[in-house]
Design a protein around this motif. Structure first.
Motif, PDB file in Angstrom:
ATOM      1  N   THR A  91       0.821  -1.224   0.000  1.00 37.31           N
ATOM      2  CA  THR A  91       0.000   0.000   0.000  1.00 37.31           C
ATOM      3  C   THR A  91       0.847   1.263   0.000  1.00 37.31           C
ATOM      4  OG1 THR A  91      -0.128  -0.058   2.431  1.00 37.31           O
ATOM      5  CG2 THR A  91      -1.911  -1.123   1.197  1.00 37.31           C
ATOM      6  N   THR A  92       2.022   1.196   0.624  1.00 39.80           N
ATOM      7  CA  THR A  92       2.834   2.398   0.816  1.00 39.80           C
ATOM      8  C   THR A  92       3.489   2.872  -0.472  1.00 39.80           C
ATOM      9  OG1 THR A  92       3.277   1.710   3.092  1.00 39.80           O
ATOM     10  CG2 THR A  92       4.714   3.394   2.162  1.00 39.80           C
ATOM     11  N   ALA A 109     -11.447  -1.284   7.630  1.00 40.24           N
ATOM     12  CA  ALA A 109     -12.008   0.072   7.713  1.00 40.24           C
ATOM     13  C   ALA A 109     -12.136   0.518   9.168  1.00 40.24           C
ATOM     14  CB  ALA A 109     -13.373   0.115   7.025  1.00 40.24           C
ATOM     15  N   SER A 110     -12.564  -0.398  10.047  1.00 43.63           N
ATOM     16  CA  SER A 110     -12.676  -0.064  11.469  1.00 43.63           C
ATOM     17  C   SER A 110     -11.302   0.223  12.071  1.00 43.63           C
ATOM     18  CB  SER A 110     -13.339  -1.216  12.226  1.00 43.63           C
ATOM     19  OG  SER A 110     -14.657  -1.435  11.766  1.00 43.63           O
ATOM     20  N   THR A 111     -10.298  -0.536  11.650  1.00 42.64           N
ATOM     21  CA  THR A 111      -8.935  -0.315  12.129  1.00 42.64           C
ATOM     22  C   THR A 111      -8.429   1.049  11.692  1.00 42.64           C
ATOM     23  OG1 THR A 111      -8.539  -2.695  11.863  1.00 42.64           O
ATOM     24  CG2 THR A 111      -6.621  -1.305  12.239  1.00 42.64           C
ATOM     25  N   LEU A 112      -8.659   1.378  10.427  1.00 45.48           N
ATOM     26  CA  LEU A 112      -8.217   2.670   9.901  1.00 45.48           C
ATOM     27  C   LEU A 112      -8.914   3.816  10.617  1.00 45.48           C
ATOM     28  CD1 LEU A 112      -8.304   1.802   6.073  1.00 45.48           C
ATOM     29  CD2 LEU A 112      -6.285   1.885   7.546  1.00 45.48           C
ATOM     30  N   ALA A 113     -10.216   3.664  10.830  1.00 47.53           N
ATOM     31  CA  ALA A 113     -10.978   4.718  11.507  1.00 47.53           C
ATOM     32  C   ALA A 113     -10.501   4.895  12.945  1.00 47.53           C
ATOM     33  CB  ALA A 113     -12.473   4.381  11.484  1.00 47.53           C
ATOM     34  N   THR A 114     -10.176   3.786  13.611  1.00 53.11           N
ATOM     35  CA  THR A 114      -9.689   3.860  14.984  1.00 53.11           C
ATOM     36  C   THR A 114      -8.333   4.548  15.051  1.00 53.11           C
ATOM     37  OG1 THR A 114     -10.862   1.833  15.555  1.00 53.11           O
ATOM     38  CG2 THR A 114      -9.109   2.527  17.045  1.00 53.11           C
ATOM     39  N   GLY A 115      -7.454   4.259  14.083  1.00 55.31           N
ATOM     40  CA  GLY A 115      -6.148   4.909  14.052  1.00 55.31           C
ATOM     41  C   GLY A 115      -6.264   6.414  13.912  1.00 55.31           C
ATOM     42  N   SER A 120      -5.025   1.772   1.546  1.00 50.38           N
ATOM     43  CA  SER A 120      -5.165   0.613   2.427  1.00 50.38           C
ATOM     44  C   SER A 120      -6.589   0.054   2.363  1.00 50.38           C
ATOM     45  CB  SER A 120      -4.808   1.013   3.863  1.00 50.38           C
ATOM     46  OG  SER A 120      -4.722  -0.104   4.700  1.00 50.38           O
ATOM     47  N   LEU A 121      -7.559   0.947   2.370  1.00 48.48           N
ATOM     48  CA  LEU A 121      -8.955   0.526   2.286  1.00 48.48           C
ATOM     49  C   LEU A 121      -9.259  -0.093   0.934  1.00 48.48           C
ATOM     50  CD1 LEU A 121     -11.762   0.428   3.578  1.00 48.48           C
ATOM     51  CD2 LEU A 121     -12.152   2.754   2.730  1.00 48.48           C
ATOM     52  N   LEU A 122      -8.721   0.491  -0.141  1.00 48.11           N
ATOM     53  CA  LEU A 122      -8.942  -0.034  -1.487  1.00 48.11           C
ATOM     54  C   LEU A 122      -8.398  -1.454  -1.617  1.00 48.11           C
ATOM     55  CD1 LEU A 122      -9.786   0.355  -4.449  1.00 48.11           C
ATOM     56  CD2 LEU A 122      -7.524   1.357  -4.871  1.00 48.11           C
ATOM     57  N   MET A 123      -7.195  -1.692  -1.100  1.00 45.36           N
ATOM     58  CA  MET A 123      -6.595  -3.024  -1.159  1.00 45.36           C
ATOM     59  C   MET A 123      -7.437  -4.039  -0.386  1.00 45.36           C
ATOM     60  SD  MET A 123      -3.949  -2.924  -3.081  1.00 45.36           S
ATOM     61  CE  MET A 123      -2.692  -1.821  -3.746  1.00 45.36           C
TER      62      MET A 123
END
Length: 523
Positions: free
Chosen positions: A244-245, A414-420, A504-507
């Motif tokens: 992703t990076t 998505a939940s992980t990303l939102a929490t970060g 990250s979400l797209l992948m």
């Protein structure tokens, strides 16, 4: 308002000390991480009644509302007091809810606040040293030399892309986005503005490159922390994170290159004028580049950051006394201790010299350690708020909300990303955000048979890169102060930092390189 906040803390502290009688219980370090991450339910009695997620959102709403008002009223001066008071008021609201409604012990909140501030102590000292570096590197001629040679070498038609690449390489080698931005980034900032770019675009390119390098470096503390928190091998984490990076960085680089090509390059007269002014004001010499080169070597050798930065200040101070005697006399005056006075003033307070060019005057003006005090004040208030929110269990209660919407792999990510992102907004510290997000979702990923490296990557794609986009986060505050650009000014141009969570979400949605973990295969 500030006195009111402290009065609330004092009243509750006294009340609960009398009520408990026994005194403050001693806690172990792992108890603090429990307060931080809420992973040991059997110890919940320390906190009192469990806080509901919706009640825990009240301090957040207060903070967001007050910060919005402060930014509207004070604008870029919000960091000079309004933001700090807002954090303390929100902390008071959180403490009122925790102690008054949920019967949480005051000692628990106090311990969490103290531990939060303790963990930020080294960052505060680093901030002070960065202030000293900004002053000594500038007035010793190090940054002016980098600017002078950069104006001759880097063509305006490719500047943003080149600046981004340079910062990426330096950050990979050093493992530090902070050091990269505070040294090479400051010089590139001056070059970019001299070539006619807006400060937002230049800062965005610098930050994008620095945070890409920080993420992909095995020397980076955030990279090591993310992999160790989730219990994933470091190089396995870096390799999986590249999925992703690297695409995110390439997309950002393409945009920076296109914008550079579209930039008007009719600034040759201005560039020549600025170069001449730098030459007339400073004794420009390639020997001055020894200071940044040695600093980079010290970082590569993995000396502690405090030691490296201190030695860099010493080297730049010696270079200033030897290479810039006229500036030393202008700042330190005449007399036997002129050099000593100049060095102390450059490291600690605001300094300005007259160059005959308004642009250069602004570029070479420094504020030393004194210029970092508002940032340090904000860090302390942010750590106070994060301590109350984590120690009371409010933060973990809010993060549990995300788990309710988890059904598929994409929704887990998505939940992980939102929490970060949420943790960066609330705790104002990327390290705490990494720990909270990693520990909160580790068990969920295991239960759903998802690889640990998917979690560690998702943590870095948000908690690491979005921290610099939050005005009251320690990263956002630091880079804004170092570069002299407001966080909200450079935010739209930090393309890599904005693209990373979306990539990250797209992948996760397309399921690329996401496989179920074999039950018999340990990460």
């Amino acid at each position: 308002m500030l006195q009111f906040s402290f009065t609330l803390y004092t009243l509750y502290g006294i009340t609960w000390q009398i009520y408990e009688i026994i005194g403050k219980p001693q806690r172990k370090l792992d108890d603090f991480f429990y307060y931080l991450c809420a992973m040991k339910q059997e110890k919940g009695s320390f906190r009192g009644r469990e806080v509901s997620a919706w009640l825990a959102l009240l301090p957040i709403a207060v903070l967001v509302g007050m910060l919005a008002l402060v930014i509207k009223v004070f604008g870029s001066d919000a960091i000079e007091g309004g933001s700090q008071v807002s954090l303390l008021v929100a902390s008071s609201v959180a403490a009122l809810i925790a102690v008054g409604l949920c019967k949480c012990k005051w000692s628990v909140l106090e311990d969490a606040i103290v531990e939060n501030i303790r963990t930020s102590a080294s960052a505060i000292i680093i901030l002070l040293l960065i202030g000293a570096i900004a002053g000594t590197w500038m007035l010793s001629g190090v940054v002016p030399a980098l600017m002078y040679y950069g104006l001759q070498i880097i063509h305006p038609s490719v500047f943003l892309a080149v600046a981004c690449l340079i910062c990426a390489v330096v950050a990979i080698v050093t493992g530090s986005s902070w050091t990269t931005i505070a040294t090479i980034g400051v010089a590139l900032m001056g070059i970019g503005e001299a070539q006619g770019y807006s400060e937002g675009w230049v800062a965005g390119a610098i930050i994008s490159g620095a945070y890409f390098g920080d993420k992909m470096s095995a020397l980076s503390d955030t990279t090591v922390l993310a992999s160790s928190t989730v219990r994933v091998q470091l190089f396995s984490h870096i390799k999986y994170m590249s999925i992703t990076t690297i695409p995110s960085f390439v997309l950002a680089l393409i945009v920076f290159f296109i914008v550079s090509l579209l930039q008007s390059t009719n600034n040759s007269v201005q560039i020549a004028e600025l170069s001449t002014t730098l030459q007339n004001t400073f004794n420009i010499s390639a020997w001055l580049l020894i200071v940044p080169v040695v600093t980079m070597l010290l970082i590569v050798r993995r000396l502690p950051a405090l030691v490296t930065l201190f030695l860099s200040v010493v080297m730049a101070g010696v270079a200033m006394i030897i290479a810039q005697p006229e500036i030393v006399r202008e700042i330190g005056g005449s007399g036997e201790f002129s050099g000593f006075r100049a060095l102390m003033r450059v490291c600690s307070t605001s300094t300005a010299i007259e160059t005959g060019n308004a642009t250069i005057n602004e570029l070479v003006a420094t504020s030393g350690m004194q210029g970092m005090l508002n940032t340090i004040w904000l860090v302390l208030c942010a750590m106070c708020f994060g301590g109350v929110m984590s120690g009371s269990g409010m933060l973990s209660a809010i993060t549990r909300l995300f788990a309710r919407f988890v059904y598929r792999t994409a929704s887990v990510v998505a939940s992980t990303l939102a929490t970060g992102i949420f943790a960066n907004l609330v705790t104002a510290d990327q390290y705490i955000s990494i720990i909270i997000t990693g520990n909160t979702f580790r068990e969920l990923y295991e239960k759903r048979g998802l690889e640990g490296r998917l979690l560690s990557r998702s943590v870095e794609d948000t908690a690491t890169v979005t921290s610099v986009l939050v005005p009251w986060n320690s990263c956002g505050m630091t880079q804004s102060t170092v570069l002299g650009v407001a966080t909200l000014t450079y935010l739209p141009y930090c393309l890599f930092n904005l693209i990373s969570p979306l990539m990250s979400l797209l992948m996760a949605i397309v399921g690329y390189k996401i496989v179920r973990k074999d039950e018999h295969n340990e990460q």
